[in-house]
Motif scaffolding. Sequence first.
Motif, PDB file in Angstrom:
ATOM      1  N   GLY A   1       0.810  -1.212   0.000  1.00  0.00           N
ATOM      2  CA  GLY A   1       0.000   0.000   0.000  1.00  0.00           C
ATOM      3  C   GLY A   1       0.843   1.260   0.000  1.00  0.00           C
ATOM      4  O   GLY A   1       0.558   2.222  -0.727  1.00  0.00           O
ATOM      5  N   LEU A   2       1.901   1.272   0.801  1.00  0.00           N
ATOM      6  CA  LEU A   2       2.786   2.436   0.831  1.00  0.00           C
ATOM      7  C   LEU A   2       3.507   2.632  -0.497  1.00  0.00           C
ATOM      8  O   LEU A   2       3.663   3.766  -0.965  1.00  0.00           O
TER       9      LEU A   2
ATOM     10  N   VAL B   1       1.809   6.777  -6.838  1.00  0.00           N
ATOM     11  CA  VAL B   1       0.782   7.725  -7.280  1.00  0.00           C
ATOM     12  C   VAL B   1       1.226   9.155  -6.987  1.00  0.00           C
ATOM     13  O   VAL B   1       1.065  10.056  -7.827  1.00  0.00           O
ATOM     14  N   LEU B   2       1.804   9.393  -5.819  1.00  0.00           N
ATOM     15  CA  LEU B   2       2.295  10.731  -5.483  1.00  0.00           C
ATOM     16  C   LEU B   2       3.424  11.156  -6.422  1.00  0.00           C
ATOM     17  O   LEU B   2       3.491  12.319  -6.835  1.00  0.00           O
ATOM     18  N   PHE B   3       4.317  10.243  -6.755  1.00  0.00           N
ATOM     19  CA  PHE B   3       5.426  10.557  -7.653  1.00  0.00           C
ATOM     20  C   PHE B   3       4.914  10.986  -9.028  1.00  0.00           C
ATOM     21  O   PHE B   3       5.373  11.995  -9.587  1.00  0.00           O
ATOM     22  N   VAL B   4       3.954  10.252  -9.569  1.00  0.00           N
ATOM     23  CA  VAL B   4       3.392  10.598 -10.875  1.00  0.00           C
ATOM     24  C   VAL B   4       2.642  11.926 -10.798  1.00  0.00           C
ATOM     25  O   VAL B   4       2.766  12.781 -11.684  1.00  0.00           O
TER      26      VAL B   4
END
Length: 123
Positions: free
Chosen positions: A12-13, A19-22
């Motif tokens: 999950g992490l 997702v945050l990186f993209v």
Amino acid sequence: MPDYFHGYTVVGLVAVVGVLFVTVAFVAGQLLRPSVPTPEKLLVYECGVDPVGEGWAHTQVRYYIYAFLYVIFAVDSVFLFPWATVFAADGFGAATLVEMFVFLGFLSVGLLYAWRKGVLTWT
């Protein structure tokens, strides 16, 4: 019980970080790039030729049918290699031979169906 969920927590992490990186990359690109739209920049460009007519073109569906049939038979032929190794093993000869003829029968019925529907004629 905490050891059970540890693996899911890690997955999950990693998903959240991905997702945050993209998201950060897209937002940074949006903020940092210069944006000066002109009519020339907004014009559709294809191989150095100015566009003529509409952007929609009729595509023959037969190309997709040929590609689809190729993919079907190519993927099915992959099953022949494991069958050949099992067929060579002791005690599996007759059963695997019958199974392969059933498999080839299904392939033949599919090819016969495509041929009878006229899919394989290039016109």
